[in-house]
Write a protein that holds these residues in place. Structure first.
Motif, PDB file in Angstrom:
ATOM      1  N   LYS A   1      36.924  32.257  39.474  1.00 57.81           N
ATOM      2  CA  LYS A   1      38.257  32.697  39.675  1.00 57.81           C
ATOM      3  C   LYS A   1      39.043  32.913  38.353  1.00 57.81           C
ATOM      4  CE  LYS A   1      42.705  31.443  41.192  1.00 57.81           C
ATOM      5  NZ  LYS A   1      43.359  31.983  40.074  1.00 57.81           N
ATOM      6  N   ASP A   2      38.877  31.966  37.441  1.00 52.44           N
ATOM      7  CA  ASP A   2      39.412  32.098  36.051  1.00 52.44           C
ATOM      8  C   ASP A   2      38.843  33.422  35.286  1.00 52.44           C
ATOM      9  OD1 ASP A   2      40.540  29.964  36.627  1.00 52.44           O
ATOM     10  OD2 ASP A   2      39.296  28.812  35.068  1.00 52.44           O
ATOM     11  N   TYR A   3      37.386  33.705  35.468  1.00 54.57           N
ATOM     12  CA  TYR A   3      36.837  35.090  35.176  1.00 54.57           C
ATOM     13  C   TYR A   3      37.457  36.139  35.543  1.00 54.57           C
ATOM     14  CZ  TYR A   3      33.441  38.587  34.344  1.00 54.57           C
ATOM     15  OH  TYR A   3      32.875  39.836  34.008  1.00 54.57           O
ATOM     16  N   ASN A   4      37.578  36.222  36.817  1.00 53.40           N
ATOM     17  CA  ASN A   4      38.133  37.261  37.362  1.00 53.40           C
ATOM     18  C   ASN A   4      39.696  37.544  37.170  1.00 53.40           C
ATOM     19  OD1 ASN A   4      35.991  38.369  38.770  1.00 53.40           O
ATOM     20  ND2 ASN A   4      36.319  37.299  40.658  1.00 53.40           N
ATOM     21  N   ASP A   5      40.482  36.478  36.876  1.00 50.71           N
ATOM     22  CA  ASP A   5      41.629  36.890  36.552  1.00 50.71           C
ATOM     23  C   ASP A   5      41.987  37.195  35.066  1.00 50.71           C
ATOM     24  OD1 ASP A   5      42.641  35.450  38.921  1.00 50.71           O
ATOM     25  OD2 ASP A   5      42.921  33.589  38.185  1.00 50.71           O
ATOM     26  N   ALA A   6      40.923  36.793  34.169  1.00 55.96           N
ATOM     27  CA  ALA A   6      41.087  37.394  32.802  1.00 55.96           C
ATOM     28  C   ALA A   6      40.542  38.818  32.872  1.00 55.96           C
ATOM     29  CB  ALA A   6      39.872  36.587  32.047  1.00 55.96           C
ATOM     30  N   VAL A   7      39.539  39.290  33.824  1.00 57.96           N
ATOM     31  CA  VAL A   7      39.246  40.569  33.800  1.00 57.96           C
ATOM     32  C   VAL A   7      40.255  41.474  34.447  1.00 57.96           C
ATOM     33  CG1 VAL A   7      37.621  42.298  35.179  1.00 57.96           C
ATOM     34  CG2 VAL A   7      36.772  40.138  34.128  1.00 57.96           C
ATOM     35  N   GLN A   8      41.096  40.682  35.380  1.00 65.31           N
ATOM     36  CA  GLN A   8      42.100  41.645  36.084  1.00 65.31           C
ATOM     37  C   GLN A   8      43.168  42.156  34.812  1.00 65.31           C
ATOM     38  OE1 GLN A   8      44.625  39.558  39.034  1.00 65.31           O
ATOM     39  NE2 GLN A   8      45.609  41.468  39.643  1.00 65.31           N
ATOM     40  N   VAL A   9      43.789  40.839  34.151  1.00 62.40           N
ATOM     41  CA  VAL A   9      44.612  41.123  33.020  1.00 62.40           C
ATOM     42  C   VAL A   9      44.194  42.115  31.990  1.00 62.40           C
ATOM     43  CG1 VAL A   9      45.643  39.805  30.840  1.00 62.40           C
ATOM     44  CG2 VAL A   9      45.606  38.747  33.195  1.00 62.40           C
ATOM     45  N   TYR A  10      42.984  42.138  31.544  1.00 57.66           N
ATOM     46  CA  TYR A  10      42.337  42.829  30.653  1.00 57.66           C
ATOM     47  C   TYR A  10      42.097  44.440  31.221  1.00 57.66           C
ATOM     48  CZ  TYR A  10      38.683  45.344  27.932  1.00 57.66           C
ATOM     49  OH  TYR A  10      38.048  46.271  27.299  1.00 57.66           O
TER      50      TYR A  10
ATOM     51  N   TYR B   1      34.176  42.836  37.923  1.00 55.66           N
ATOM     52  CA  TYR B   1      34.449  41.383  38.497  1.00 55.66           C
ATOM     53  C   TYR B   1      33.303  40.830  38.915  1.00 55.66           C
ATOM     54  CZ  TYR B   1      39.368  42.874  38.588  1.00 55.66           C
ATOM     55  OH  TYR B   1      40.673  43.252  38.180  1.00 55.66           O
ATOM     56  N   PHE B   2      33.313  39.496  39.087  1.00 51.42           N
ATOM     57  CA  PHE B   2      32.424  38.862  39.708  1.00 51.42           C
ATOM     58  C   PHE B   2      32.584  39.165  41.106  1.00 51.42           C
ATOM     59  CE2 PHE B   2      29.771  35.415  41.359  1.00 51.42           C
ATOM     60  CZ  PHE B   2      28.954  35.132  40.606  1.00 51.42           C
ATOM     61  N   GLN B   3      31.718  39.721  41.912  1.00 55.02           N
ATOM     62  CA  GLN B   3      31.803  39.750  43.250  1.00 55.02           C
ATOM     63  C   GLN B   3      30.773  39.186  44.135  1.00 55.02           C
ATOM     64  OE1 GLN B   3      32.471  43.896  43.717  1.00 55.02           O
ATOM     65  NE2 GLN B   3      34.408  43.917  42.988  1.00 55.02           N
ATOM     66  N   ALA B   4      31.116  38.487  45.381  1.00 48.24           N
ATOM     67  CA  ALA B   4      29.843  37.856  46.076  1.00 48.24           C
ATOM     68  C   ALA B   4      29.423  39.116  46.876  1.00 48.24           C
ATOM     69  CB  ALA B   4      30.421  37.025  47.317  1.00 48.24           C
ATOM     70  N   ASP B   5      28.032  38.760  47.073  1.00 49.94           N
ATOM     71  CA  ASP B   5      27.144  39.802  47.780  1.00 49.94           C
ATOM     72  C   ASP B   5      27.792  39.961  49.219  1.00 49.94           C
ATOM     73  OD1 ASP B   5      24.854  41.577  47.949  1.00 49.94           O
ATOM     74  OD2 ASP B   5      23.822  39.955  48.899  1.00 49.94           O
ATOM     75  N   GLU B   6      27.500  40.993  49.738  1.00 49.72           N
ATOM     76  CA  GLU B   6      27.782  41.096  51.238  1.00 49.72           C
ATOM     77  C   GLU B   6      27.222  40.367  52.226  1.00 49.72           C
ATOM     78  OE1 GLU B   6      30.164  43.542  52.562  1.00 49.72           O
ATOM     79  OE2 GLU B   6      30.619  43.897  50.653  1.00 49.72           O
ATOM     80  N   SER B   7      26.088  39.795  51.903  1.00 51.56           N
ATOM     81  CA  SER B   7      25.432  38.956  52.704  1.00 51.56           C
ATOM     82  C   SER B   7      26.002  37.665  52.811  1.00 51.56           C
ATOM     83  CB  SER B   7      23.716  38.638  52.394  1.00 51.56           C
ATOM     84  OG  SER B   7      23.785  38.043  50.822  1.00 51.56           O
TER      85      SER B   7
END
Length: 190
Positions: free
Chosen positions: A143-152, A175-181
């Motif tokens: 979540k912290d990583y994705n938040d930082a990516v969003q700001v950037y 972004y770090f995204q979960a796989d569809e499965s």
């Protein structure tokens, strides 16, 4: 004399304008550097927690093996998924390996239901708690990583920073995204 005075004023305005533009470029560039480094630091935390989980898994597997030696398929799946996770080189690859490992671990933990003495084993309980804590750390780090990516990503798309970002090669980060499965509810069968 009058003409020379107005020339100095014009020169002063031009120099001031150039200084303001230069200051804006330097400030935007430095902000991009800070945001980019923040993303790299957050991704390191994700990798750190994924590694922690990978380090815990052999102990958990060995504890369960003592009780459920015939369940070799699950142990093999965990070992393969763990290897993929450790060898992942990018965000997408790490996400896929993480999902595969999570699936294998859920089957391992479901297996523990079949062995009542395993469920009461202190080592198993401690390892299961450590793994649950690690899973929570991974979720927070992602979540912290994705938040930082969003700001950037927002910053490099906004004007006038988008010009500086393009000029200096700052591109959108993934972004770090979960796989569809991972959206499917796991089936637990006994």
């Amino acid at each position: 004399m009058q003409r020379s005075k107005s020339g100095f004023i014009i020169l002063g305005v031009v120099v001031l304008f150039i200084f303001i533009i230069g200051f804006g470029i330097v400030t935007s560039y430095n902000n991009l550097v800070v945001l980019n480094e923040d993303i790299d630091g957050k991704w390191s935390q994700v990798e750190n927690n994924l590694q922690r989980r990978a380090d815990l898994i052999p102990n958990l597997v060995e504890t369960v093996k003592g009780y459920a030696a015939q369940e070799q398929e699950i142990f093999t799946a965990i070992a393969e998924a763990r290897s993929k996770l450790i060898g992942a080189t990018g965000v997408d690859e790490a996400a896929r390996a993480n999902d595969e490992l999570s699936s294998a671990l859920s089957r391992l933990l479901a297996l523990s239901e079949s062995y009542p003495t395993l469920k009461s084993n202190e080592n198993f309980i401690a390892l299961q708690d450590e793994l649950a804590g690690t899973e929570n750390r991974i979720a927070v780090a992602r979540k912290d990583y994705n938040d930082a990516v969003q700001v950037y990503n927002t910053k490099i798309k906004r004007f006038p920073t988008n010009i500086i970002a393009n000029l200096f090669g700052y591109n959108e980060r993934e972004y770090f995204q979960a796989d569809e499965s991972s959206k499917e509810v796991p089936k637990v069968e006994f």
